[in-house]
Design a protein around this motif. Sequence first.
Motif, mmCIF file in Angstrom:
data_model
loop_
_atom_site.group_PDB
_atom_site.id
_atom_site.type_symbol
_atom_site.label_atom_id
_atom_site.label_comp_id
_atom_site.label_asym_id
_atom_site.label_seq_id
_atom_site.Cartn_x
_atom_site.Cartn_y
_atom_site.Cartn_z
ATOM 1 N N ASP A 185 7.566 0.441 -3.973
ATOM 2 C CA ASP A 185 8.743 1.125 -4.520
ATOM 3 C C ASP A 185 8.681 0.962 -6.036
ATOM 4 N N LEU A 186 8.000 1.906 -6.676
ATOM 5 C CA LEU A 186 7.759 1.784 -8.113
ATOM 6 C C LEU A 186 9.006 2.022 -8.939
ATOM 7 N N ASP A 187 10.007 2.674 -8.377
ATOM 8 C CA ASP A 187 11.217 2.989 -9.139
ATOM 9 C C ASP A 187 12.248 1.863 -9.109
ATOM 10 N N SER A 188 12.004 0.828 -8.348
ATOM 11 C CA SER A 188 13.008 -0.234 -8.226
ATOM 12 C C SER A 188 13.055 -1.133 -9.456
ATOM 13 N N GLY A 189 11.966 -1.190 -10.219
ATOM 14 C CA GLY A 189 11.921 -2.070 -11.380
ATOM 15 C C GLY A 189 11.651 -3.520 -11.025
ATOM 16 N N GLN A 190 11.503 -3.827 -9.745
ATOM 17 C CA GLN A 190 11.236 -5.196 -9.324
ATOM 18 C C GLN A 190 9.740 -5.464 -9.299
ATOM 19 N N ASN A 191 9.397 -6.739 -9.132
ATOM 20 C CA ASN A 191 7.988 -7.106 -9.072
ATOM 21 C C ASN A 191 7.297 -6.445 -7.885
ATOM 22 N N LEU A 192 6.028 -6.125 -8.070
ATOM 23 C CA LEU A 192 5.240 -5.536 -7.006
ATOM 24 C C LEU A 192 4.750 -6.622 -6.058
ATOM 25 N N GLN A 193 4.764 -6.329 -4.776
ATOM 26 C CA GLN A 193 4.229 -7.241 -3.779
ATOM 27 C C GLN A 193 2.792 -6.816 -3.482
ATOM 28 N N VAL A 194 1.848 -7.566 -4.006
ATOM 29 C CA VAL A 194 0.424 -7.250 -3.889
ATOM 30 C C VAL A 194 -0.196 -8.137 -2.828
ATOM 31 N N VAL A 195 -0.917 -7.521 -1.912
ATOM 32 C CA VAL A 195 -1.571 -8.257 -0.828
ATOM 33 C C VAL A 195 -3.078 -8.130 -0.964
ATOM 34 N N LEU A 196 -3.788 -8.982 -0.250
ATOM 35 C CA LEU A 196 -5.239 -8.917 -0.185
ATOM 36 C C LEU A 196 -5.652 -8.293 1.143
ATOM 37 N N VAL A 197 -6.516 -7.294 1.092
ATOM 38 C CA VAL A 197 -6.985 -6.623 2.306
ATOM 39 C C VAL A 197 -8.508 -6.559 2.270
ATOM 40 N N PRO A 198 -9.153 -6.378 3.422
ATOM 41 C CA PRO A 198 -10.617 -6.324 3.451
ATOM 42 C C PRO A 198 -11.162 -5.139 2.662
ATOM 43 N N THR A 199 -12.369 -5.312 2.129
ATOM 44 C CA THR A 199 -13.020 -4.235 1.380
ATOM 45 C C THR A 199 -13.412 -3.063 2.281
ATOM 46 N N SER A 200 -13.365 -3.282 3.593
ATOM 47 C CA SER A 200 -13.710 -2.195 4.524
ATOM 48 C C SER A 200 -12.737 -1.029 4.417
ATOM 49 N N PHE A 201 -11.565 -1.240 3.821
ATOM 50 C CA PHE A 201 -10.641 -0.126 3.618
ATOM 51 C C PHE A 201 -11.248 0.934 2.699
ATOM 52 N N VAL A 202 -11.999 0.487 1.702
ATOM 53 C CA VAL A 202 -12.608 1.446 0.773
ATOM 54 C C VAL A 202 -13.636 2.294 1.495
ATOM 55 N N SER A 203 -14.508 1.655 2.270
ATOM 56 C CA SER A 203 -15.514 2.430 3.001
ATOM 57 C C SER A 203 -14.885 3.305 4.071
ATOM 58 N N ALA A 204 -13.684 2.925 4.553
ATOM 59 C CA ALA A 204 -13.022 3.724 5.585
ATOM 60 C C ALA A 204 -12.481 5.030 5.042
ATOM 61 N N ILE A 205 -12.138 5.080 3.746
ATOM 62 C CA ILE A 205 -11.568 6.313 3.188
ATOM 63 C C ILE A 205 -12.534 7.042 2.265
ATOM 64 N N ASP A 206 -13.527 6.339 1.729
ATOM 65 C CA ASP A 206 -14.455 6.958 0.780
ATOM 66 C C ASP A 206 -15.613 7.582 1.557
ATOM 67 N N ARG A 207 -15.358 8.755 2.115
ATOM 68 C CA ARG A 207 -16.352 9.480 2.908
ATOM 69 C C ARG A 207 -16.481 10.906 2.382
ATOM 70 N N PRO A 208 -17.651 11.479 2.512
ATOM 71 C CA PRO A 208 -17.764 12.910 2.193
ATOM 72 C C PRO A 208 -17.022 13.732 3.237
ATOM 73 N N LEU A 209 -16.722 14.951 2.871
ATOM 74 C CA LEU A 209 -15.930 15.813 3.741
ATOM 75 C C LEU A 209 -16.587 15.996 5.108
ATOM 76 N N THR A 210 -17.901 16.078 5.123
ATOM 77 C CA THR A 210 -18.593 16.330 6.393
ATOM 78 C C THR A 210 -18.391 15.194 7.390
ATOM 79 N N GLU A 211 -18.186 13.950 6.902
ATOM 80 C CA GLU A 211 -17.985 12.820 7.807
ATOM 81 C C GLU A 211 -16.572 12.772 8.376
ATOM 82 N N TRP A 212 -15.655 13.544 7.808
ATOM 83 C CA TRP A 212 -14.300 13.636 8.353
ATOM 84 C C TRP A 212 -14.205 14.734 9.406
ATOM 85 N N GLN A 213 -15.196 15.569 9.460
ATOM 86 C CA GLN A 213 -15.173 16.694 10.392
ATOM 87 C C GLN A 213 -15.932 16.342 11.662
#
Length: 247
Positions: free
Chosen positions: A185-213
């Motif tokens: 919630d960037l408009d709240s003006g409060q501190n951001l709650q940042v978490v740690l997640v696996p790097t596999s999230f990047v490989s899960a979304i960083d795909r060429p279009l053909t791999e989504w089809q």
Amino acid sequence: MQRQLLYGGNDDKKEEENELILTVNKGMKLKSTTMILLCTAIVGGVGVFLWISSQDTPEEITEQQEQVLKLFQFNEDQVATLTVRTPQLALVFERSKQSFPHTWRMKKPQDKPADEAAIVFLLNLLATTKSPRTLSVEPTRQKEFGFEKSPGNVKVVLKNKQTHTLVLGGQDPTESFIYAQVDPDLDSGQNLQVVLVPTSFVSAIDRPLTEWQAPTKPDQPAAPAVPPTPSIDPGPSIPLPPPQVPQ
């Protein structure tokens, strides 16, 4: 003498009465003290029992801790729409009404069946990932955590119309995790709650279009032409001489 004896007898009688009164008073005090102690013990026992009853069992404590550590509190089957944005692509997927083999369909940038494996992998990460740590960060420090050059974000809309967003950031110093924000919630003006997640999230979304089809079936090779069966041509007919009749 008789008076003295009489008086003396009276004094003894009074002393006995006084001793009896003192004994009775002591007995009453002892009984009162005992009753107070007994009541205190009962009240204390009831309080301890109520306190123990109000405490969570180890199983309940473990379950609560797991709920706190999970990024999101939804299951994969509850997701109706999935939006993935990267610096290169903006994709929208919808759950189709039909089942396997095409449970998901890509709606943008093209309208065609989606690759089931890519969708299932990403949804499983969203529904099951637990963060080992949460940081409270001032909004002005977003650049330090890589959110100004985000590798992408994911948005889901559940069947009950609830929405959830995961914004990815940069890698942590160990390069074992990446920073992320859950439903920021960037408009709240409060501190951001940042978490740690696996790097596999990047490989899960960083795909060429053909791999989504959904993969297309390869074209079947054309059947080879079968040459016609040659016909047996005896050639031009030759007249036979008439049979000879013996003489």
